[in-house]
Enzyme design. Structure first.
Site, PDB file in Angstrom:
ATOM      1  N   SER A  82       0.803  -1.222   0.000  1.00 14.70           N
ATOM      2  CA  SER A  82       0.000   0.000   0.000  1.00 14.70           C
ATOM      3  C   SER A  82       0.834   1.268   0.000  1.00 14.70           C
ATOM      4  O   SER A  82       0.290   2.360  -0.130  1.00 14.70           O
ATOM      5  CB  SER A  82      -0.944   0.022   1.211  1.00 14.70           C
ATOM      6  OG  SER A  82      -0.233   0.323   2.386  1.00 14.70           O
ATOM      7  N   LYS A 117       1.912   4.423   7.343  1.00 17.16           N
ATOM      8  CA  LYS A 117       1.058   5.246   6.491  1.00 17.16           C
ATOM      9  C   LYS A 117       1.432   6.717   6.619  1.00 17.16           C
ATOM     10  O   LYS A 117       2.119   7.140   7.541  1.00 17.16           O
ATOM     11  CB  LYS A 117      -0.414   5.084   6.903  1.00 17.16           C
ATOM     12  CG  LYS A 117      -1.011   3.711   6.667  1.00 17.16           C
ATOM     13  CD  LYS A 117      -1.247   3.444   5.203  1.00 17.16           C
ATOM     14  CE  LYS A 117      -1.941   2.103   5.003  1.00 17.16           C
ATOM     15  NZ  LYS A 117      -1.112   0.981   5.426  1.00 17.16           N
TER      16      LYS A 117
END
Length: 230
Positions: free
Chosen positions: A150, A188
């Site tokens: 991701s 993230k």
């Protein structure tokens, strides 16, 4: 027993603290010890810290504290020991020392795997991995193996090793290690939206993860990456 360089460094730090009340910068230490790079200073400071001679004061720039001084002087065959008040003179009168070997490697803790996709449990491990000191700035660091894709648009791939600086806070837009509900960790981009926290991926195939701020704990900020090629 300290090496000659370690002995010289701690004396120099003590001298600067006595003269100015502020520990010397890495550049000043590099010049005083006639080293070729700041990474050599980083290695010497880490060695002195491990031996209990100095400690770094958290949340302060250029903050070193001398806990104790060596009881006896350390000499080397080519260069006499340097007393605290002789350091500046020694830079001009002593013969240049031979270049130190390229040994700027630091072992950092390796704490299992971290998700770059859906959060997975962060596994605390007891192993460590060698990291070039030049990749690490000041502060406490650890490493995590990346699992998932991701964050590929940020250049972070499955199997990479994330080098993380321990931190409890981060600025909006920084890449962080976020612990969700004290159980799952993920890597993230951090986005703050009022009472909410959004953890953004760097892959259009994934959706952002939105949580109440109280559910998310920052455990570090991305400082670098290591990648193995097979």
């Amino acid at each position: 027993m300290l090496t000659a360089k370690q002995h010289e460094l701690i004396r120099f730090i003590q001298q600067k603290l006595e003269e100015t009340g502020i520990s010397p910068s890495f550049e000043e230490m590099k010049e005083a010890l006639d080293l070729k790079s700041k990474s050599g200073v980083h290695r010497l400071i880490s060695a002195l810290e491990e031996r209990g001679f100095i400690r770094r004061l958290p949340n302060r720039a250029r903050a070193l504290e001398v806990i104790k001084l060596p009881e006896d002087s350390v000499t080397s065959p080519s260069r006499p020991a340097v007393a605290a008040n002789d350091i500046v003179v020694a830079q001009h009168t002593a013969k240049p020392s031979a270049p130190e070997p390229a040994n700027d490697i630091i072992d950092v803790p390796l704490h299992g795997r971290i998700a770059a996709g859906a959060p997975i449990e962060a596994i605390e491990g007891q192993s460590s991995m060698p990291v070039p000191a030049a990749l690490l700035g000041p502060g406490d660091h650890y490493a995590l193996e990346v699992s998932g894709d991701s964050m590929i648009e940020a250049g972070i791939f499955d199997g990479d090793f994330a080098l993380v600086k321990r931190a409890e806070t981060a600025r909006d837009g920084e890449i962080v290690v976020a612990l969700v509900d004290n159980e799952e960790a993920t890597l993230k981009y951090l986005r703050k939206e009022g009472p909410m926290v959004r953890l953004d991926p760097a892959n259009g195939a994934y959706e952002p993860q939105v949580y109440e701020a109280g559910r998310v704990q920052i455990q570090g900020k991305l400082a670098g990456l290591l990648r193995r090629y097979h």
